[in-house]
Design a protein around this motif. Sequence first.
Motif, mmCIF file in Angstrom:
data_model
loop_
_atom_site.group_PDB
_atom_site.id
_atom_site.type_symbol
_atom_site.label_atom_id
_atom_site.label_comp_id
_atom_site.label_asym_id
_atom_site.label_seq_id
_atom_site.Cartn_x
_atom_site.Cartn_y
_atom_site.Cartn_z
ATOM 1 N N SER A 155 1.528 91.736 73.453
ATOM 2 C CA SER A 155 2.391 90.648 73.928
ATOM 3 C C SER A 155 3.421 90.571 72.657
ATOM 4 O O SER A 155 3.353 91.153 71.797
ATOM 5 N N GLN A 156 4.104 89.462 73.061
ATOM 6 C CA GLN A 156 5.031 89.178 71.723
ATOM 7 C C GLN A 156 4.367 88.364 70.698
ATOM 8 O O GLN A 156 2.903 88.018 71.136
ATOM 9 N N ASN A 157 4.714 88.256 69.500
ATOM 10 C CA ASN A 157 3.712 87.731 68.516
ATOM 11 C C ASN A 157 3.298 86.307 68.583
ATOM 12 O O ASN A 157 2.112 86.139 68.270
ATOM 13 N N PHE A 158 4.221 85.430 69.062
ATOM 14 C CA PHE A 158 3.632 83.999 69.398
ATOM 15 C C PHE A 158 2.336 84.038 70.465
ATOM 16 O O PHE A 158 1.596 83.137 70.193
ATOM 17 N N HIS A 159 2.499 84.979 71.425
ATOM 18 C CA HIS A 159 1.617 85.106 72.264
ATOM 19 C C HIS A 159 0.222 85.781 71.805
ATOM 20 O O HIS A 159 -0.950 85.213 72.003
ATOM 21 N N ASN A 160 0.346 86.819 70.999
ATOM 22 C CA ASN A 160 -0.620 87.515 70.187
ATOM 23 C C ASN A 160 -1.310 86.673 69.186
ATOM 24 O O ASN A 160 -2.744 86.948 69.243
ATOM 25 N N GLU A 161 -1.085 85.838 68.593
ATOM 26 C CA GLU A 161 -1.304 84.881 67.679
ATOM 27 C C GLU A 161 -2.478 84.133 68.448
ATOM 28 O O GLU A 161 -3.740 84.092 67.942
ATOM 29 N N ARG A 162 -2.134 83.563 69.633
ATOM 30 C CA ARG A 162 -3.253 82.655 70.344
ATOM 31 C C ARG A 162 -4.155 83.505 70.977
ATOM 32 O O ARG A 162 -5.381 83.243 71.134
ATOM 33 N N GLN B 157 8.789 93.508 71.184
ATOM 34 C CA GLN B 157 9.813 92.948 70.530
ATOM 35 C C GLN B 157 10.170 91.700 71.054
ATOM 36 O O GLN B 157 9.761 91.098 72.109
ATOM 37 N N SER B 158 10.384 90.812 70.171
ATOM 38 C CA SER B 158 10.516 89.510 70.308
ATOM 39 C C SER B 158 11.732 88.894 71.007
ATOM 40 O O SER B 158 12.620 89.736 71.127
ATOM 41 N N VAL B 159 11.653 87.838 71.732
ATOM 42 C CA VAL B 159 12.746 87.198 72.405
ATOM 43 C C VAL B 159 13.378 85.933 71.730
ATOM 44 O O VAL B 159 12.655 84.929 71.181
ATOM 45 N N SER B 160 14.673 85.770 71.605
ATOM 46 C CA SER B 160 15.142 84.699 70.862
ATOM 47 C C SER B 160 14.771 83.168 71.612
ATOM 48 O O SER B 160 14.677 83.157 72.504
ATOM 49 N N SER B 161 14.782 82.291 70.557
ATOM 50 C CA SER B 161 14.619 80.832 71.088
ATOM 51 C C SER B 161 15.675 80.296 72.131
ATOM 52 O O SER B 161 15.292 79.560 72.893
ATOM 53 N N ASN B 162 16.732 80.889 71.836
ATOM 54 C CA ASN B 162 18.025 80.496 72.665
ATOM 55 C C ASN B 162 17.702 80.908 74.232
ATOM 56 O O ASN B 162 18.067 80.356 74.990
ATOM 57 N N TYR B 163 16.915 82.033 74.288
ATOM 58 C CA TYR B 163 16.633 82.851 75.514
ATOM 59 C C TYR B 163 15.587 81.985 76.260
ATOM 60 O O TYR B 163 15.565 82.048 77.461
ATOM 61 N N ALA B 164 14.614 81.583 75.549
ATOM 62 C CA ALA B 164 13.257 80.947 76.271
ATOM 63 C C ALA B 164 12.649 79.846 75.453
ATOM 64 O O ALA B 164 11.569 79.786 74.901
ATOM 65 N N LEU B 165 13.791 78.854 75.213
ATOM 66 C CA LEU B 165 13.345 77.712 74.267
ATOM 67 C C LEU B 165 12.088 76.953 74.890
ATOM 68 O O LEU B 165 11.097 76.551 74.293
ATOM 69 N N LYS B 166 12.133 76.695 76.205
ATOM 70 C CA LYS B 166 10.932 75.981 76.973
ATOM 71 C C LYS B 166 9.490 76.802 76.552
ATOM 72 O O LYS B 166 8.523 76.077 76.647
ATOM 73 N N THR B 167 9.537 78.031 76.845
ATOM 74 C CA THR B 167 8.303 78.985 76.473
ATOM 75 C C THR B 167 7.778 78.517 75.033
ATOM 76 O O THR B 167 6.586 78.433 74.880
ATOM 77 N N TYR B 168 8.740 78.642 74.146
ATOM 78 C CA TYR B 168 8.223 78.293 72.731
ATOM 79 C C TYR B 168 7.806 76.910 72.564
ATOM 80 O O TYR B 168 6.878 76.761 71.590
ATOM 81 N N ARG C 198 6.145 75.067 75.011
ATOM 82 C CA ARG C 198 5.085 74.972 75.860
ATOM 83 C C ARG C 198 4.134 75.491 74.848
ATOM 84 O O ARG C 198 2.913 75.077 75.013
ATOM 85 N N GLU C 199 4.268 76.726 73.967
ATOM 86 C CA GLU C 199 3.329 77.260 73.234
ATOM 87 C C GLU C 199 2.623 76.375 72.017
ATOM 88 O O GLU C 199 1.495 76.563 71.929
ATOM 89 N N TYR C 200 3.220 75.512 71.825
ATOM 90 C CA TYR C 200 2.679 74.447 70.824
ATOM 91 C C TYR C 200 1.373 73.657 71.414
ATOM 92 O O TYR C 200 0.456 73.335 70.846
ATOM 93 N N PHE C 201 1.554 73.155 72.692
ATOM 94 C CA PHE C 201 0.665 72.430 73.452
ATOM 95 C C PHE C 201 -0.249 73.345 73.892
ATOM 96 O O PHE C 201 -1.385 72.794 73.898
#
Length: 211
Positions: free
Chosen positions: A127-134, A152-163, A165-168
């Motif tokens: 998966s992408q790095n942020f998802h792999n960490e969890r 390959q990662s995706v920019s925060s501009n493309y998917a800000l809501k996804t990033y 939500r990851e914190y929660f």
Amino acid sequence: MLLLSNNIIKSFSNEFIYDSIDKLPYNKAGLLLGTSKYTIDGKINLFFKYRIEAATNLYRLGKIDYIIVSGDNSIIYYNEPWMMRTELLKMGIPDTAIYLDYAGFRTLDAVIRANKIFCQKKYTIISQNFHNERAIFISRKKGLETVAYNAQSVSSNYALKTYIREYFARVKVFIDLLFETEPKFLGEKIPIGIVKQFHMKDTTIEKDTIN
């Protein structure tokens, strides 16, 4: 809590996550974490596109022999595993190398079912790095010997809501661990490389694999 959960998961998982295919150790199976093929405006989801490419590269380069495609299939017209399987076949991955997990509703479900249903204690998460960490944090805390490869990662501009939500989601990880949350569904074991099963609506088709 948001910052503390994030920092704990990030620092713990870092050593088990790889950007380089050359350095990535071999595992029999890869766990491809599901996502939708399309965004809500009908465009191709880049998270989906890059995960398919990553799984394909790992298979072609001999870093994995099988791909467990895990995702949400909770409603009749939404089927993440089947969409990802279709794309993998287009990329030249043989059907015999693909196993579908229709009950990977959450990351927790996916990583535990890879062990309890598909009999893999050692496997590679894709998966992408942020998802792999969890995913690494959850699986390692469950006693599994997992590593992960970053698509390959995706920019925060493309998917800000996804990033955001990851914190929660990372706070939820500790709640699940505290209460020893299990997957919503388990079931019969499907050993990788012995019997190939496809579950398509009311029909089950079994095929012997090469091994």
